[in-house]
Design a protein around this motif. Structure first.
Motif, PDB file in Angstrom:
ATOM      1  N   SER A 115      -8.989   4.541  16.807  1.00 16.70           N
ATOM      2  CA  SER A 115      -9.714   4.003  15.655  1.00 16.70           C
ATOM      3  C   SER A 115     -10.137   5.103  14.688  1.00 16.70           C
ATOM      4  O   SER A 115     -10.246   4.865  13.487  1.00 16.70           O
ATOM      5  N   GLU A 116     -10.337   6.332  15.177  1.00 14.79           N
ATOM      6  CA  GLU A 116     -10.728   7.426  14.288  1.00 14.79           C
ATOM      7  C   GLU A 116      -9.615   7.770  13.303  1.00 14.79           C
ATOM      8  O   GLU A 116      -9.861   7.970  12.121  1.00 14.79           O
TER       9      GLU A 116
ATOM     10  N   GLU B 244      -9.389   5.022  10.776  1.00 17.77           N
ATOM     11  CA  GLU B 244     -10.483   5.123   9.809  1.00 17.77           C
ATOM     12  C   GLU B 244     -10.209   6.236   8.801  1.00 17.77           C
ATOM     13  O   GLU B 244     -10.442   6.061   7.599  1.00 17.77           O
ATOM     14  N   GLN B 245      -9.687   7.372   9.252  1.00 21.13           N
ATOM     15  CA  GLN B 245      -9.347   8.462   8.329  1.00 21.13           C
ATOM     16  C   GLN B 245      -8.287   8.019   7.323  1.00 21.13           C
ATOM     17  O   GLN B 245      -8.381   8.317   6.137  1.00 21.13           O
TER      18      GLN B 245
ATOM     19  N   ARG C 180      -7.718   4.989   6.351  1.00 17.78           N
ATOM     20  CA  ARG C 180      -8.352   4.017   5.452  1.00 17.78           C
ATOM     21  C   ARG C 180      -9.116   4.743   4.350  1.00 17.78           C
ATOM     22  O   ARG C 180      -8.996   4.404   3.179  1.00 17.78           O
ATOM     23  N   ILE C 181      -9.860   5.771   4.721  1.00 18.47           N
ATOM     24  CA  ILE C 181     -10.634   6.538   3.741  1.00 18.47           C
ATOM     25  C   ILE C 181      -9.704   7.267   2.771  1.00 18.47           C
ATOM     26  O   ILE C 181      -9.894   7.229   1.554  1.00 18.47           O
TER      27      ILE C 181
ATOM     28  N   HIS D 225      -9.656  -2.584   5.987  1.00 19.41           N
ATOM     29  CA  HIS D 225     -10.477  -2.616   7.192  1.00 19.41           C
ATOM     30  C   HIS D 225      -9.654  -2.140   8.380  1.00 19.41           C
ATOM     31  O   HIS D 225      -8.438  -2.312   8.407  1.00 19.41           O
ATOM     32  N   VAL D 226     -10.321  -1.570   9.347  1.00 24.27           N
ATOM     33  CA  VAL D 226      -9.659  -1.162  10.584  1.00 24.27           C
ATOM     34  C   VAL D 226      -9.884  -2.259  11.610  1.00 24.27           C
ATOM     35  O   VAL D 226     -11.016  -2.656  11.875  1.00 24.27           O
TER      36      VAL D 226
ATOM     37  N   GLY E  13     -16.519   1.157  10.438  1.00 24.66           N
ATOM     38  CA  GLY E  13     -16.169   2.429   9.816  1.00 24.66           C
ATOM     39  C   GLY E  13     -17.286   3.440   9.991  1.00 24.66           C
ATOM     40  O   GLY E  13     -18.332   3.150  10.581  1.00 24.66           O
ATOM     41  N   ALA E  14     -17.066   4.637   9.483  1.00 25.40           N
ATOM     42  CA  ALA E  14     -18.040   5.724   9.626  1.00 25.40           C
ATOM     43  C   ALA E  14     -19.398   5.333   9.041  1.00 25.40           C
ATOM     44  O   ALA E  14     -20.435   5.603   9.629  1.00 25.40           O
TER      45      ALA E  14
ATOM     46  N   ARG F 254     -21.133   2.840  11.371  1.00 26.94           N
ATOM     47  CA  ARG F 254     -21.592   3.503  12.599  1.00 26.94           C
ATOM     48  C   ARG F 254     -22.849   4.322  12.325  1.00 26.94           C
ATOM     49  O   ARG F 254     -23.775   4.345  13.127  1.00 26.94           O
TER      50      ARG F 254
END
Length: 163
Positions: free
Chosen positions: A19-20, A23-24, A26-27, A35-36, A155-156, A159
């Motif tokens: 997922s990390e 997410e990267q 996605r950013i 969305h993840v 996402g970050a 969290r």
């Protein structure tokens, strides 16, 4: 569901390893509304699904067969529901992309999609996948259907707010 970002820069893998990294990506895509999602396959479905991918062009499945073999846990997140999916020659299909299957499953089993177009109950999703596989209505594209659990992975920013 649609593929919006490839997991590697060459577009060979549609599945992120964790997922990390998703997410990267996605950013870095810098696009609103991405969305993840975490995807989980029940461990009892993995042997049949792995055999189906091997028969249908496993090399096109990217890194997914190896992740399934490791039986990694589904990322933490909010359960969205279950989608019926099947594999064919390097492509994933959902029961909504092959015309009329949602209607056919509903008539035969009473199972219908709910919120976000997903089945909300795992037992119902498994029953629908089993019926769809037995019915052979996905032929010639998909012969084996499984219920994939979909989870919204925070996402970050989300969290950080919850910590």
């Amino acid at each position: 569901m649609v593929d919006l970002l490839a997991a590697d820069p060459h577009g060979w893998d549609d599945w992120f390893g964790d997922s990390e990294s998703a997410e990267q990506a996605r950013i870095q895509a810098n696009r609103v509304g991405l969305h993840v999602l975490g995807v989980g396959i029940a461990s009892r479905d993995i042997p049949a699904l792995s055999a189906d991918m091997a028969e249908g062009g496993r090399e096109a499945a990217g890194g997914l067969p190896e992740r399934l073999a490791r039986r990694e846990p589904v990322p933490a997140g909010r359960l969205l529901g279950f989608e019926l999916v099947g594999y064919d020659c390097g492509l994933w299909h959902t029961w909504t992309c092959l015309g009329g299957l949602v209607r056919d499953v509903g008539h035969a089993t009473g199972v219908r999609p709910g919120r976000w177009g997903l089945i909300q109950d795992e037992r119902q999703a498994r029953r629908a996948a089993d019926w769809l596989t037995a019915s052979k209505l996905g032929d010639p594209k998909v012969f084996l259907w499984v219920a994939a659990m979909l989870v919204a992975v925070p996402g970050a920013r989300e969290r950080a707010r919850s910590e």
